[in-house]
Design a protein around this motif. Sequence first.
Motif, mmCIF file in Angstrom:
data_model
loop_
_atom_site.group_PDB
_atom_site.id
_atom_site.type_symbol
_atom_site.label_atom_id
_atom_site.label_comp_id
_atom_site.label_asym_id
_atom_site.label_seq_id
_atom_site.Cartn_x
_atom_site.Cartn_y
_atom_site.Cartn_z
ATOM 1 N N LEU A 169 0.869 -1.169 0.000
ATOM 2 C CA LEU A 169 0.000 0.000 0.000
ATOM 3 C C LEU A 169 0.908 1.222 0.000
ATOM 4 O O LEU A 169 1.699 1.416 0.929
ATOM 5 N N GLU A 170 0.834 2.004 -1.066
ATOM 6 C CA GLU A 170 1.614 3.241 -1.149
ATOM 7 C C GLU A 170 0.807 4.356 -0.501
ATOM 8 O O GLU A 170 -0.341 4.611 -0.874
ATOM 9 N N PHE A 188 -2.266 2.120 10.997
ATOM 10 C CA PHE A 188 -3.536 1.422 10.792
ATOM 11 C C PHE A 188 -3.453 0.456 9.605
ATOM 12 O O PHE A 188 -3.878 -0.697 9.697
ATOM 13 N N CYS A 189 -2.910 0.933 8.495
ATOM 14 C CA CYS A 189 -2.828 0.085 7.297
ATOM 15 C C CYS A 189 -1.871 -1.083 7.516
ATOM 16 O O CYS A 189 -2.066 -2.160 6.952
ATOM 17 N N LEU A 193 -4.966 -3.548 8.449
ATOM 18 C CA LEU A 193 -5.190 -4.049 7.090
ATOM 19 C C LEU A 193 -4.114 -5.031 6.638
ATOM 20 O O LEU A 193 -4.258 -5.675 5.602
ATOM 21 N N GLY A 194 -3.022 -5.124 7.407
ATOM 22 C CA GLY A 194 -1.981 -6.102 7.081
ATOM 23 C C GLY A 194 -1.105 -5.692 5.923
ATOM 24 O O GLY A 194 -0.511 -6.560 5.255
ATOM 25 N N LYS A 195 -0.983 -4.416 5.658
ATOM 26 C CA LYS A 195 -0.259 -3.962 4.483
ATOM 27 C C LYS A 195 1.215 -3.667 4.770
ATOM 28 O O LYS A 195 1.586 -3.269 5.869
ATOM 29 N N GLY A 196 2.021 -3.857 3.731
ATOM 30 C CA GLY A 196 3.377 -3.341 3.737
ATOM 31 C C GLY A 196 3.288 -1.910 3.261
ATOM 32 O O GLY A 196 3.047 -1.662 2.063
ATOM 33 N N VAL A 197 3.423 -0.975 4.160
ATOM 34 C CA VAL A 197 3.188 0.432 3.837
ATOM 35 C C VAL A 197 4.491 1.101 3.421
ATOM 36 O O VAL A 197 5.503 1.002 4.115
ATOM 37 N N VAL A 198 4.435 1.782 2.288
ATOM 38 C CA VAL A 198 5.571 2.545 1.783
ATOM 39 C C VAL A 198 5.129 3.985 1.575
ATOM 40 O O VAL A 198 4.104 4.235 0.932
#
Length: 803
Positions: A169-170, A188-189, A193-198
């Motif tokens: 998730l960007e 939160f993401c 949401l389980g995201k790899g946040v960049v």
Amino acid sequence: MEIRRAAVLGAGVMGAAIAGHLANVGIPVYLLDIVPPRLTPEEEQRGYTLESPEVRNRLAAQARQRLLKTSPAALYTPDRVELITPGNLEDHLAWLGEVDWVVEAVVENLDVKKELFRKILPFLRPGTIVSTNTSGLSVNQMAEGLPLEFRRNFLGTHFFNPPRYMPLLELIPGRDTSGEVVGFMRDFCDRVLGKGVVLAKDTPNFIANRIGVYGMVATLRAMVEEGLTVEEVDALTGPVMGRPKSASFRTLDLVGLDVFVHVAQNVAASVTDPAEKEAFRLPDFVLEMVRRGWLGEKAGQGFYKKVSKPQKEILALDYNTLEYRSQAKVNLPGLAAARALQDPADRLKALLTAKDRGGRFAWRIVRDTLAYAAARASEIADDIVAVDRAMKWGFNWTQGPFELWDTLGVSYVASRMEAEGAEVPTLVKDLLAAGHKSFYRKENGRRYFYGFDGSYRPEELPSGVIVLASVKEEGRVLARNSGASLLDLGDGVLCVEFHSRGNSIGQDTIQMLRRGLAELEKGYVGMVIGNQGPNFSAGANLFLLLMAAQEQEWDEVDLMVRQFQQVNMALKYSPRPVVAAPFRMTVAGGCEICLAAPRVQAAAETYMGLVEVGVGLLPAGGGIKEMLLRSQADLPAPLESRIPQQVDLQPLVNRAFEIIATAKVATSAAEARHLGFLRPGDGITVNTDRLIGDAKAAVLEMAASGYRPPQRARIKVTGTAGYANLELVIYTMHQGGYISDHDARIARKIAYVLTGGGVVPGSVVSEEYILDLEREGFLSLLGEPKTQERIKHMLQTGKPLRN
């Protein structure tokens, strides 16, 4: 800040899938789309008008229903769809006053998006976070002219498709986005949401699509100029290059050629450098494919086309004639030589130095992509780590561009580029001029990265994330053998890490589990069973089992199964808490370890099941016993005097039999809970990167709560009457042609174990008694020629044999 309810505006493919993933994690969500301009024939027949709610909400309602049919499944379990409420953008904007987060996912048109934001402004509560799922339009331009309060809570949240499965998730802050909102959404993401946040800068197509689409256009151009075929390119750009099996053109067919063209053209229109504009110019045949509607899987044809006549096959496109033809066998000597090597780095180096046209092509696209990433990194991201993570999480590369620079050797790549007359990026020149050899370096088990200012900085991990490779580099390995290691996670918590091929379970794995249990007696708090490989475990080492069976080494097999049963019982009744941390493929023996563990902390993407029947066997590590026990979990305490005679156990046994005999595999941790592989008290972690950390936290929580092992179980069985009931089911299935003779034989063995092995109905037996029945059934089936055929076929093809 808190997100308790959300709304998604736009019920297209991405909008609906984002709503589905919000529902996956338990967030109620409104899904709104436009009001249809006309009735369908079916609506006319039903007497609906354009004012009927069924018509006005049709697009969102249809999108909601499609979520139940997508493959792979968009939802953890079908009942999650109940958290999605469909509506429309005319009648239901007032609903936005109830939500904490609004996600815009309408058509990729800047004017349309800006108008929608102006439209929803009056309905938003103060502090409501609004984000756009744009894949590349400017976040700042979208917010122009909108109130400062809106802009402070506005940012980009670019999900990758499908949102449930793709980690990336960007997060794209605007100029006025508050730091508090960015920090909250990042956390939160990640956690929820389980995201790899960049974090990405507000530049055309952000990070992953900017580099990934550049690489794809370079691939198309090199293919044409080197004279390669579509199937040759896919053979070269798949796993041998550290890319997914779908490689280049199978990926484009999945994504949609129209989406790819839109992204490429958006970059070309947005950048000012003429050379970069040219780099995103698409070959004419690609534009013609879009004109003809050959967009990939959704259109039935793209670079590949499935046909059923005169025979079933997948045809490949000849881009010179735009005609489909049978796929030709790929014959590239350099590729074949590279594939023969075991080490991924050696494979890639061999491919890129091959002297044939495949080697020239591979080097060219890797060279150009690495150069582009290095040239644009500081423009599109805050650091090289963000670039590498984006490509790994968004495009499933095994290494990011800067990790690839290091693998191949920065000096080597730069020298080869110079020798070929290619421009070496300034970032690379600066690094080499400073006397450095790599973009990353390791110090005391921690990774440091080369910053745009020329200094090395430590790579920061989110709080709570544990990387087992770093634990080992820090010297916290207590024991190791070929199949597993015993690690010290700190705070008195151990970890048994599997690392055999496929994380298969053998004597070395069992030995390390025993070692871990023994170490617990020396004062450790508890133990995690987990790893960070591709899958948790696919079960027993089938090759060793087959060899032992063919050599008729029955005593050795009996001992191995007995030891596996014993170690699972020891895990179950350990005086110290033990937490299993499964993820992705967790089947057969891997599933049985989790069934035995006092607590499980499972990744949301855990595919769990007892699949032994697929190779002609039955679960013998306690799997049948545990499923039998769990079938009675809601009954009164399992003591002979406490189970009322009027309780009918047969329906419970029947359900356990169906799950085991049909080798049902849960497609999510939520479904695993429904099937009984997980208990209500077991935890689920949405972000797999956090799994080991969460499992460790579970151990510490159990210990702090004064953990005590469960009492020894006694099991009430249905005996001969129960077996007769299941025999009727088996007979009916066999007579109807649904199962083979050997399937029926396996099913009878499972039924015999589940019902207690011929005892009087209502008998109460011990766990050890059921384990003996499991082991006897397993050994009996392993001696069957048809079972050995199934095992051999699975080893050779990776697929079950129906014989």
